[in-house]
Design an enzyme around this catalytic site. Structure first.
Site, PDB file in Angstrom:
ATOM      1  N   ARG A  65       0.799  -1.223   0.000  1.00 36.76           N
ATOM      2  CA  ARG A  65       0.000   0.000   0.000  1.00 36.76           C
ATOM      3  C   ARG A  65       0.833   1.275   0.000  1.00 36.76           C
ATOM      4  NH1 ARG A  65      -2.897  -4.079   2.466  1.00 36.76           N
ATOM      5  NH2 ARG A  65      -1.973  -3.630   4.466  1.00 36.76           N
ATOM      6  N   GLU A 102       6.004 -11.731  14.452  1.00 35.48           N
ATOM      7  CA  GLU A 102       5.583 -12.362  15.700  1.00 35.48           C
ATOM      8  C   GLU A 102       6.099 -13.801  15.772  1.00 35.48           C
ATOM      9  OE1 GLU A 102       1.521 -12.970  18.329  1.00 35.48           O
ATOM     10  OE2 GLU A 102       1.407 -12.067  16.343  1.00 35.48           O
TER      11      GLU A 102
END
Length: 181
Positions: A65, A102
């Site tokens: 984006r 993560e």
């Protein structure tokens, strides 16, 4: 920030999607912002107003984006646009930077020679969450001897403390969003 209603229009044009892409995530969907030509223009205009006199020579957009907001900003301020992509998406010679997720790691890449020493770079992405991607992008830019002037994002999820990962790197955001579902 502008008190003329532009930020409010931008914020109200962003759709929050609960439990996407997985349970517990409140996804900030900018596609609805893109469907509103005035909100899209306001977004670009606010960034251009901020950066037009900062001698930016490169706008580096982070996949995917950052590719939406980066090019119009680059054109408006007279800078070149450099895509920072996921691995194996750029032909030719690249440099890469790995960063932690993560669970595991990921990597971003940039063409060798796209950013030169002494370039003044604005890094653009739609959102700052944990700061991992922006941090890796900044490291790529700095490795070639260029200066990151600032990171610019449409949205920030402040509770994820992405700014902490960036240390002293300046970050400018238009909208602060809530991450909780």
């Amino acid at each position: 920030m502008a008190s003329d209603g532009r930020v409010e229009r931008i914020a109200s044009s962003i759709r929050a999607i609960p439990n996407f892409p997985k349970p517990g995530i409140l996804f900030q969907d900018i596609t609805t912002l893109l469907l509103d030509p005035q909100a899209f223009r306001d977004t670009t205009d606010l960034f251009v107003e901020r950066y037009k006199d900062k001698d930016i020579t490169v706008v580096a957009g982070v996949e995917a984006r950052g590719f939406i907001f980066g090019p119009p900003i680059a054109l408006a301020i007279g800078a070149k646009f450099v895509p920072i992509r996921k691995p194996k998406k750029l032909p030719g010679e690249v440099i890469s930077e790995e960063y932690s997720l993560e669970y595991g790691t990921d990597k971003i890449e940039m063409h060798v020679g796209a950013v030169q020493p002494n370039d003044r770079v604005l890094i653009v992405d739609d959102l700052i969450a944990t700061g991992g991607t922006l941090c890796a992008a900044a490291k790529l830019i700095e490795r070639v001897g260029a200066k990151v002037v600032e990171c610019a994002c449409v949205i920030e999820l402040p509770e994820l403390k992405g700014r902490d990962k960036l240390g002293d790197m300046p970050v400018f955001v238009l909208v602060q969003a809530d991450e909780s579902v």
